[in-house]
Scaffold this motif. Structure first.
Motif, PDB file in Angstrom:
ATOM      1  N   ALA A  13      -1.753   5.402  -4.166  1.00  0.00           N
ATOM      2  CA  ALA A  13      -0.543   4.600  -3.990  1.00  0.00           C
ATOM      3  C   ALA A  13      -0.622   3.806  -2.698  1.00  0.00           C
ATOM      4  CB  ALA A  13       0.695   5.507  -3.983  1.00  0.00           C
ATOM      5  N   ALA A  14      -1.154   4.431  -1.634  1.00  0.00           N
ATOM      6  CA  ALA A  14      -1.309   3.726  -0.353  1.00  0.00           C
ATOM      7  C   ALA A  14      -2.282   2.557  -0.487  1.00  0.00           C
ATOM      8  CB  ALA A  14      -1.795   4.699   0.721  1.00  0.00           C
ATOM      9  N   CYS A  51       3.309   7.106   2.179  1.00  0.00           N
ATOM     10  CA  CYS A  51       2.482   7.540   1.050  1.00  0.00           C
ATOM     11  C   CYS A  51       1.492   8.632   1.466  1.00  0.00           C
ATOM     12  CB  CYS A  51       1.710   6.356   0.471  1.00  0.00           C
ATOM     13  SG  CYS A  51       2.714   5.136  -0.395  1.00  0.00           S
ATOM     14  N   ILE A  52       1.005   8.564   2.708  1.00  0.00           N
ATOM     15  CA  ILE A  52       0.009   9.531   3.161  1.00  0.00           C
ATOM     16  C   ILE A  52       0.652  10.814   3.653  1.00  0.00           C
ATOM     17  CG2 ILE A  52      -1.796   9.978   4.860  1.00  0.00           C
ATOM     18  CD1 ILE A  52      -2.671   8.118   2.639  1.00  0.00           C
ATOM     19  N   VAL A 167       4.933   6.005  -9.654  1.00  0.00           N
ATOM     20  CA  VAL A 167       4.791   5.130  -8.491  1.00  0.00           C
ATOM     21  C   VAL A 167       3.438   4.428  -8.513  1.00  0.00           C
ATOM     22  CG1 VAL A 167       4.562   5.115  -5.978  1.00  0.00           C
ATOM     23  CG2 VAL A 167       6.401   6.411  -7.051  1.00  0.00           C
ATOM     24  N   GLU A 168       2.383   5.174  -8.840  1.00  0.00           N
ATOM     25  CA  GLU A 168       1.040   4.582  -8.873  1.00  0.00           C
ATOM     26  C   GLU A 168       0.936   3.496  -9.929  1.00  0.00           C
ATOM     27  OE1 GLU A 168      -1.559   7.884  -9.418  1.00  0.00           O
ATOM     28  OE2 GLU A 168      -1.620   8.394  -7.289  1.00  0.00           O
ATOM     29  N   VAL A 169       1.473   3.743 -11.115  1.00  0.00           N
ATOM     30  CA  VAL A 169       1.424   2.742 -12.180  1.00  0.00           C
ATOM     31  C   VAL A 169       2.207   1.510 -11.775  1.00  0.00           C
ATOM     32  CG1 VAL A 169       2.144   2.230 -14.541  1.00  0.00           C
ATOM     33  CG2 VAL A 169       1.032   4.405 -14.027  1.00  0.00           C
ATOM     34  N   LEU A 170       3.403   1.704 -11.221  1.00  0.00           N
ATOM     35  CA  LEU A 170       4.235   0.575 -10.815  1.00  0.00           C
ATOM     36  C   LEU A 170       3.542  -0.277  -9.753  1.00  0.00           C
ATOM     37  CD1 LEU A 170       6.978  -0.889 -10.915  1.00  0.00           C
ATOM     38  CD2 LEU A 170       7.775   0.699  -9.144  1.00  0.00           C
ATOM     39  N   LEU A 171       2.985   0.365  -8.736  1.00  0.00           N
ATOM     40  CA  LEU A 171       2.341  -0.368  -7.650  1.00  0.00           C
ATOM     41  C   LEU A 171       1.072  -1.075  -8.117  1.00  0.00           C
ATOM     42  CD1 LEU A 171       2.749   2.176  -4.708  1.00  0.00           C
ATOM     43  CD2 LEU A 171       3.934  -0.008  -4.991  1.00  0.00           C
TER      44      LEU A 171
END
Length: 228
Positions: A13-14, A51-52, A167-171
């Protein structure tokens, strides 16, 4: 096993946040002074930090916070002095840098050789990013891989929760959409697509390297038979 042991940084995500930031900020370098780009840079820097360090479930220590923030602050000063927008280059490795720092603890020291290797990977990533629009154009395609990345860069056998997956898919989809829809600035030799692709290739490469560094404290617990 302690439930806290299953908490890991959202490194992918980051990386997606970094790609979106590079896609938005780099074209602006030819159109506006660095001071006008500073709010976006600060917001991206802090969001990558969230994110981290956020998913770990504990506040970073003072030295982790200083080590994470200080390089960005110093490079912003250089940008404001019109000595180059090096803080933009630093963003390429920021997710990996945060991942290394998230593991930094009294029982798991951050070695000088790891920092030197990280800087070497950052230089390589900067080369990829810089020349993607000229002789390394095939790296532009890397941005299209983001929505399909099947690995977890923070931990090899980590099963993401639904929130993280969403979140990962959206970003990652947002990164692709921006790369395709943003217009190429007038007179520019490179497009937002090349910036996004170069940032994705560099960011994933550096983060994948950082993910492969073993946590010595975890290895000792395995050797002692305390963690299976």
């Amino acid at each position: 096993m302690n439930p806290a042991d299953t908490r890991h940084p959202w490194t992918f995500a980051a990386v997606c946040v970094m790609v979106i930031t590079a896609t938005l900020l780099v074209p602006g370098l030819t159109q506006m002074p660095a001071i006008q780009l500073l709010p976006g840079y600060v917001a991206a820097y802090l969001l990558i930090g969230v994110c981290i360090f956020g998913p770990i479930g504990r506040m970073p220590s003072l030295r982790q916070s200083l080590a994470f923030l200080l390089p960005g602050v110093l490079l912003v000063v250089l940008a404001l002095l019109d000595l180059g927008f090096w803080c933009g280059a630093w963003l390429l490795g920021l997710p990996a840098w945060g991942l290394l720092l998230s593991r930094w603890a009294p029982e798991n020291k951050l070695l000088v050789v790891q920092v030197l290797k990280f800087l070497a990977m950052l230089v390589l990533g900067l080369v990829i990013f810089t020349f993607t629009g000229f002789i390394l154009g095939f790296f532009s395609l890397a941005v299209f891989l983001l929505p399909f990345v099947p690995i977890r860069l923070a931990h090899p056998d980590f099963r993401a929760h639904r929130l993280q997956t969403g979140v990962e898919v959206l970003l990652s989809v947002a990164a692709v959409v921006l790369a395709l829809l943003l217009p190429t600035p007038e007179g520019s030799w490179t497009s937002p697509l090349t910036h996004a692709g170069g940032a994705a290739a560099a960011g994933l490469m550096i983060a994948f390297w950082a993910r492969g560094i073993p946590r010595r404290s975890a290895r000792r617990r395995l050797n002692d038979g305390a963690m299976l």
